[in-house]
Design an enzyme around this catalytic site. Structure first.
Site, mmCIF file in Angstrom:
data_model
loop_
_atom_site.group_PDB
_atom_site.id
_atom_site.type_symbol
_atom_site.label_atom_id
_atom_site.label_comp_id
_atom_site.label_asym_id
_atom_site.label_seq_id
_atom_site.Cartn_x
_atom_site.Cartn_y
_atom_site.Cartn_z
ATOM 1 N N HIS A 29 0.518 -1.537 -0.281
ATOM 2 C CA HIS A 29 -0.064 0.023 0.042
ATOM 3 C C HIS A 29 1.195 1.534 0.085
ATOM 4 O O HIS A 29 1.971 1.068 0.202
ATOM 5 C CB HIS A 29 -0.750 -0.131 0.639
ATOM 6 N N HIS A 31 1.785 4.107 2.262
ATOM 7 C CA HIS A 31 1.825 4.801 3.112
ATOM 8 C C HIS A 31 3.366 4.535 3.053
ATOM 9 O O HIS A 31 3.988 3.939 2.528
ATOM 10 C CB HIS A 31 1.721 4.098 4.771
ATOM 11 N N ASP A 33 6.225 3.822 4.745
ATOM 12 C CA ASP A 33 7.055 3.433 5.321
ATOM 13 C C ASP A 33 6.880 1.907 4.383
ATOM 14 O O ASP A 33 8.027 1.229 4.756
ATOM 15 C CB ASP A 33 6.846 3.012 6.961
ATOM 16 N N HIS A 34 6.069 1.985 3.165
ATOM 17 C CA HIS A 34 6.214 1.160 2.769
ATOM 18 C C HIS A 34 6.577 0.780 1.144
ATOM 19 O O HIS A 34 7.121 -0.287 0.264
ATOM 20 C CB HIS A 34 4.795 0.320 2.195
ATOM 21 N N HIS A 109 -7.847 -1.550 5.655
ATOM 22 C CA HIS A 109 -6.515 -0.594 5.776
ATOM 23 C C HIS A 109 -6.806 1.182 5.643
ATOM 24 O O HIS A 109 -7.953 0.688 5.254
ATOM 25 C CB HIS A 109 -5.694 -0.724 5.669
#
Length: 185
Positions: A29, A31, A33-34, A109
């Site tokens: 996804h 975000h 940090d991904h 999410h």
């Protein structure tokens, strides 16, 4: 590669993982940090004059983020880059590799998010050498036994694969391993 946060290249160096060996990247996804390490990995591949194709599986919008960055930085990749948009409904086959498959499936999410299911395929089996010699198994039977099939020779003697061969163990994981990746922090 599964997700690609900011510290990805540092971890790859630490564990001596060559980015040239990576042919598929899966992003769960959008975000940061991904996926924020993705531009660095792609750019480093470009600086290394990579030519091998790379496929990125990820949510809608990821391709636009990457292509916009490269367009505004006037970056021309030295390798083919393909984007495959992941779906957020049901179990979807993304990759059918000779040794494994990768499926995506929806997660709940704040943003559209997918998890990934990696399933190992059955490979060739090992043969028990003592039983091969003891039973004097003909060479013509070997290939059948290695793929898990029983073999009957011209004299009607039946050789059962389960008695002569056994499944290989890859990466310290039992055969037919399934790995479920849920990245939604």
């Amino acid at each position: 590669m599964l997700d690609c946060g900011e510290g990805t290249q540092i971890q790859m160096q630490k564990y001596r993982i060559k980015s040239s060996k990576i042919s598929h990247i899966f992003i769960s996804h959008l975000h940061g940090d991904h996926y924020l390490g993705l531009l660095g990995v792609l750019s480093s591949n470009n600086l290394s004059k990579r030519t091998k194709p790379l496929t990125i599986f990820g949510p809608k919008g990821l391709d636009e983020i990457i292509t916009t960055q490269f367009r505004w930085s006037n970056t021309r990749l030295t390798y083919p880059l393909t984007f495959v948009e992941t779906k957020t409904d049901g179990l979807n086959l993304l990759l059918n590799h000779p040794r494994f498959t990768v499926h995506s499936f929806p997660l709940t999410h704040r943003l559209p998010t997918t998890g990934f299911l990696i399933r190992e395929k059955e490979g060739l089996r090992n043969l028990n050498k003592e039983k091969l010699q003891e039973k004097k198994i003909p060479l013509s039977a070997i290939q059948s036994l290695r793929i898990g099939k029983d073999f009957t020779d011209e004299n009607g003697i039946n050789y059962l694969s389960e008695n002569i061969s056994f499944r290989l163990c890859h990466y310290g994981v039992m055969p037919f391993a399934q790995i479920l990746v849920l990245n939604q922090n």
